[in-house]
Design a protein around this motif. Structure first.
Motif, PDB file in Angstrom:
ATOM      1  N   GLY A 156     -68.471 -38.646  42.184  1.00 19.68           N
ATOM      2  CA  GLY A 156     -69.851 -39.058  42.377  1.00 19.68           C
ATOM      3  C   GLY A 156     -70.389 -38.483  43.682  1.00 19.68           C
ATOM      4  O   GLY A 156     -71.320 -39.025  44.274  1.00 19.68           O
TER       5      GLY A 156
ATOM      6  N   ALA B  25     -62.001 -42.128  56.423  1.00 20.18           N
ATOM      7  CA  ALA B  25     -63.389 -41.677  56.276  1.00 20.18           C
ATOM      8  C   ALA B  25     -63.485 -40.150  56.124  1.00 20.18           C
ATOM      9  O   ALA B  25     -64.498 -39.554  56.469  1.00 20.18           O
ATOM     10  CB  ALA B  25     -64.246 -42.150  57.453  1.00 20.18           C
ATOM     11  N   GLY B  26     -62.417 -39.524  55.598  1.00 25.09           N
ATOM     12  CA  GLY B  26     -62.440 -38.079  55.398  1.00 25.09           C
ATOM     13  C   GLY B  26     -62.277 -37.289  56.685  1.00 25.09           C
ATOM     14  O   GLY B  26     -62.590 -36.106  56.738  1.00 25.09           O
TER      15      GLY B  26
ATOM     16  N   ALA C 298     -72.368 -35.941  46.217  1.00 26.00           N
ATOM     17  CA  ALA C 298     -73.627 -35.214  46.111  1.00 26.00           C
ATOM     18  C   ALA C 298     -73.402 -33.713  46.264  1.00 26.00           C
ATOM     19  O   ALA C 298     -74.210 -32.907  45.814  1.00 26.00           O
ATOM     20  CB  ALA C 298     -74.618 -35.712  47.155  1.00 26.00           C
TER      21      ALA C 298
ATOM     22  N   ARG D  70     -76.828 -37.102  35.182  1.00 23.02           N
ATOM     23  CA  ARG D  70     -78.115 -37.078  35.879  1.00 23.02           C
ATOM     24  C   ARG D  70     -78.121 -36.119  37.061  1.00 23.02           C
ATOM     25  O   ARG D  70     -79.149 -35.590  37.422  1.00 23.02           O
ATOM     26  CB  ARG D  70     -78.424 -38.469  36.438  1.00 23.02           C
ATOM     27  CG  ARG D  70     -79.087 -39.350  35.411  1.00 23.02           C
ATOM     28  CD  ARG D  70     -79.590 -40.577  36.112  1.00 23.02           C
ATOM     29  NE  ARG D  70     -79.838 -41.633  35.149  1.00 23.02           N
ATOM     30  CZ  ARG D  70     -79.988 -42.890  35.489  1.00 23.02           C
ATOM     31  NH1 ARG D  70     -79.888 -43.242  36.749  1.00 23.02           N
ATOM     32  NH2 ARG D  70     -80.226 -43.785  34.593  1.00 23.02           N
ATOM     33  N   TRP D  71     -76.965 -35.969  37.678  1.00 26.31           N
ATOM     34  CA  TRP D  71     -76.912 -35.216  38.933  1.00 26.31           C
ATOM     35  C   TRP D  71     -76.415 -33.809  38.718  1.00 26.31           C
ATOM     36  O   TRP D  71     -75.491 -33.570  37.960  1.00 26.31           O
ATOM     37  CB  TRP D  71     -75.990 -35.929  39.928  1.00 26.31           C
ATOM     38  CG  TRP D  71     -76.626 -37.109  40.528  1.00 26.31           C
ATOM     39  CD1 TRP D  71     -76.941 -38.262  39.879  1.00 26.31           C
ATOM     40  CD2 TRP D  71     -77.025 -37.275  41.883  1.00 26.31           C
ATOM     41  NE1 TRP D  71     -77.519 -39.135  40.760  1.00 26.31           N
ATOM     42  CE2 TRP D  71     -77.583 -38.567  41.992  1.00 26.31           C
ATOM     43  CE3 TRP D  71     -76.976 -36.459  43.008  1.00 26.31           C
ATOM     44  CZ2 TRP D  71     -78.080 -39.051  43.187  1.00 26.31           C
ATOM     45  CZ3 TRP D  71     -77.465 -36.956  44.206  1.00 26.31           C
ATOM     46  CH2 TRP D  71     -78.012 -38.235  44.269  1.00 26.31           C
TER      47      TRP D  71
ATOM     48  N   HIS E 234     -65.793 -55.307  54.824  1.00 31.68           N
ATOM     49  CA  HIS E 234     -66.193 -54.811  53.497  1.00 31.68           C
ATOM     50  C   HIS E 234     -65.016 -54.546  52.560  1.00 31.68           C
ATOM     51  O   HIS E 234     -65.198 -53.929  51.517  1.00 31.68           O
ATOM     52  CB  HIS E 234     -67.042 -53.543  53.641  1.00 31.68           C
ATOM     53  CG  HIS E 234     -68.241 -53.729  54.512  1.00 31.68           C
ATOM     54  ND1 HIS E 234     -69.362 -54.404  54.090  1.00 31.68           N
ATOM     55  CD2 HIS E 234     -68.477 -53.363  55.801  1.00 31.68           C
ATOM     56  CE1 HIS E 234     -70.246 -54.445  55.083  1.00 31.68           C
ATOM     57  NE2 HIS E 234     -69.730 -53.815  56.131  1.00 31.68           N
TER      58      HIS E 234
ATOM     59  N   PRO F 294     -61.939 -30.343  57.992  1.00 33.27           N
ATOM     60  CA  PRO F 294     -60.766 -31.115  57.580  1.00 33.27           C
ATOM     61  C   PRO F 294     -59.826 -30.342  56.645  1.00 33.27           C
ATOM     62  O   PRO F 294     -58.607 -30.471  56.773  1.00 33.27           O
ATOM     63  CB  PRO F 294     -61.369 -32.313  56.840  1.00 33.27           C
ATOM     64  CG  PRO F 294     -62.769 -32.416  57.320  1.00 33.27           C
ATOM     65  CD  PRO F 294     -63.199 -31.040  57.680  1.00 33.27           C
TER      66      PRO F 294
ATOM     67  N   ALA G 146     -62.805 -49.467  52.629  1.00 31.49           N
ATOM     68  CA  ALA G 146     -64.277 -49.453  52.716  1.00 31.49           C
ATOM     69  C   ALA G 146     -64.811 -48.075  53.112  1.00 31.49           C
ATOM     70  O   ALA G 146     -65.825 -47.630  52.585  1.00 31.49           O
ATOM     71  CB  ALA G 146     -64.752 -50.503  53.706  1.00 31.49           C
ATOM     72  N   LEU G 147     -64.115 -47.430  54.033  1.00 31.19           N
ATOM     73  CA  LEU G 147     -64.610 -46.136  54.513  1.00 31.19           C
ATOM     74  C   LEU G 147     -63.920 -44.960  53.828  1.00 31.19           C
ATOM     75  O   LEU G 147     -64.147 -43.805  54.175  1.00 31.19           O
ATOM     76  CB  LEU G 147     -64.433 -46.015  56.029  1.00 31.19           C
ATOM     77  CG  LEU G 147     -65.379 -46.862  56.884  1.00 31.19           C
ATOM     78  CD1 LEU G 147     -65.225 -46.498  58.354  1.00 31.19           C
ATOM     79  CD2 LEU G 147     -66.827 -46.670  56.472  1.00 31.19           C
ATOM     80  N   ALA G 148     -63.066 -45.276  52.862  1.00 27.69           N
ATOM     81  CA  ALA G 148     -62.324 -44.207  52.195  1.00 27.69           C
ATOM     82  C   ALA G 148     -63.283 -43.290  51.458  1.00 27.69           C
ATOM     83  O   ALA G 148     -64.286 -43.722  50.905  1.00 27.69           O
ATOM     84  CB  ALA G 148     -61.310 -44.789  51.219  1.00 27.69           C
ATOM     85  N   VAL G 149     -62.946 -41.999  51.505  1.00 27.59           N
ATOM     86  CA  VAL G 149     -63.755 -41.009  50.819  1.00 27.59           C
ATOM     87  C   VAL G 149     -63.037 -40.632  49.539  1.00 27.59           C
ATOM     88  O   VAL G 149     -61.841 -40.367  49.544  1.00 27.59           O
ATOM     89  CB  VAL G 149     -63.917 -39.743  51.700  1.00 27.59           C
ATOM     90  CG1 VAL G 149     -64.700 -38.677  50.966  1.00 27.59           C
ATOM     91  CG2 VAL G 149     -64.578 -40.111  53.001  1.00 27.59           C
TER      92      VAL G 149
ATOM     93  N   ARG H 155     -73.882 -41.043  35.937  1.00 22.64           N
ATOM     94  CA  ARG H 155     -74.364 -40.287  37.058  1.00 22.64           C
ATOM     95  C   ARG H 155     -74.124 -38.792  36.860  1.00 22.64           C
ATOM     96  O   ARG H 155     -74.913 -37.955  37.269  1.00 22.64           O
ATOM     97  CB  ARG H 155     -73.626 -40.738  38.304  1.00 22.64           C
ATOM     98  CG  ARG H 155     -74.563 -40.690  39.443  1.00 22.64           C
ATOM     99  CD  ARG H 155     -74.046 -41.355  40.646  1.00 22.64           C
ATOM    100  NE  ARG H 155     -74.705 -40.644  41.706  1.00 22.64           N
ATOM    101  CZ  ARG H 155     -74.091 -40.165  42.742  1.00 22.64           C
ATOM    102  NH1 ARG H 155     -72.819 -40.348  42.872  1.00 22.64           N
ATOM    103  NH2 ARG H 155     -74.771 -39.532  43.635  1.00 22.64           N
TER     104      ARG H 155
END
Lengths: 69, 193
Positions: B24, B71-72, B26, B124-125, B99, B167, B103-106, B121
């Motif tokens: 998902g 978080a990547g 972008a 649509r994307w 959270h 990274p 929570a911050l995992a990519v 999605r």
């Protein structure tokens, strides 16, 4: 084994590379934090307008970026 | 640019796009390309090259997984932020307190294609290429031109992934696949062929 970390250590504070990398990393961290916080606000029933006001961006911008997630 | 890409390199790019869609995400980024390299049966040229520098695909997969939880951000990223007074471990721990775990995992390609929300999605994307992934493909072409190959194969994409800062390059370096080693291995394989 860790060439990259060694390089970063040797480079030290004065190396623009470390400073620039910190900015790039901060940007990625910011994106993750924003996604988490926006999702949490939506779960708590916040409107897109309320979220946008807190973030200081337009409702359209925040909806375009985080809508349908 | 893609007209010079071999079937192998095109499969690699298609796999990376698929991984980004499953996430998902972008944008297709360099980590999606790296994930595609180590996906079995995707990019034989790149996998052979990885093997030539004695790096197991599983090591790359493990390191990407570790990075995903932060978080990547790679170890180089985290060190650079610590220089600035930001402790990523603390940020991740606080976010998980509030959270939930991860929570911050990519997401990095394991994004459950069976999830109906994701499927909706996907239709649509239109997933586009991020700046880092574009740079990797540009540098792949340059790697090929440097050794006078008239085509771009996945064996050119891998050294490019190790060259463009970020990274994905950090993961390859930490695993021992430096741009120099990869380039040397690439040249040796061409001589042998």
């Amino acid at each position: 084994m860790t060439n990259a970390t060694e390089l970063a250590t040797q480079a030290g504070d004065s190396d623009p590379r470390t400073g620039l990398r910190a900015v790039a990393a901060l940007r990625r961290l910011l994106e993750r934090l924003e996604a988490v916080q926006v999702r949490s606000a939506r779960v708590h029933g916040w409107s897109w307008q309320e979220i946008a006001d807190e973030l200081g961006v337009s409702r359209q911008a925040v909806h375009k970026k985080h809508g349908r997630r | 640019m893609f007209e010079r890409f071999t079937k192998d390199a095109r499969t690699l790019v298609t796999t990376a796009v698929g991984r980004a869609e499953a996430d998902g995400a972008a944008r297709v980024d360099a980590l999606h390309l790296l994930g595609a390299v180590v996906e079995p049966g995707s990019a034989t040229g790149a996998l052979d090259l990885l093997d030539a520098v004695d790096v197991a695909p599983s090591e790359i997969i493990d390191r990407v997984g570790e990075l995903r939880r932060h978080a990547g951000l790679s170890d180089v990223d985290r060190r650079a932020l610590r220089d600035l007074g930001i402790d990523v471990d603390v940020v991740v721990a606080r976010a998980e307190d509030h959270h939930g775990e991860g929570a911050l995992a990519v997401a990095t390609g394991g994004g459950g294609p069976g999830d109906p929300r994701r499927r909706r999605r996907r239709s649509r994307w239109h997933v586009r290429f991020g700046q880092d992934a574009k740079r990797v493909l540009e540098v792949s072409l340059r790697q090929a031109l440097d050794v006078r190959d008239g085509y771009v194969g996945s064996e050119h994409v891998l050294p490019a992934l190790a060259t463009v800062p970020g990274p994905a390059a950090d993961v390859l370096l930490a695993a021992g696949a430096s741009p120099d080693r990869l380039r040397r291995a690439m040249l040796q394989r061409r001589k042998a062929a």
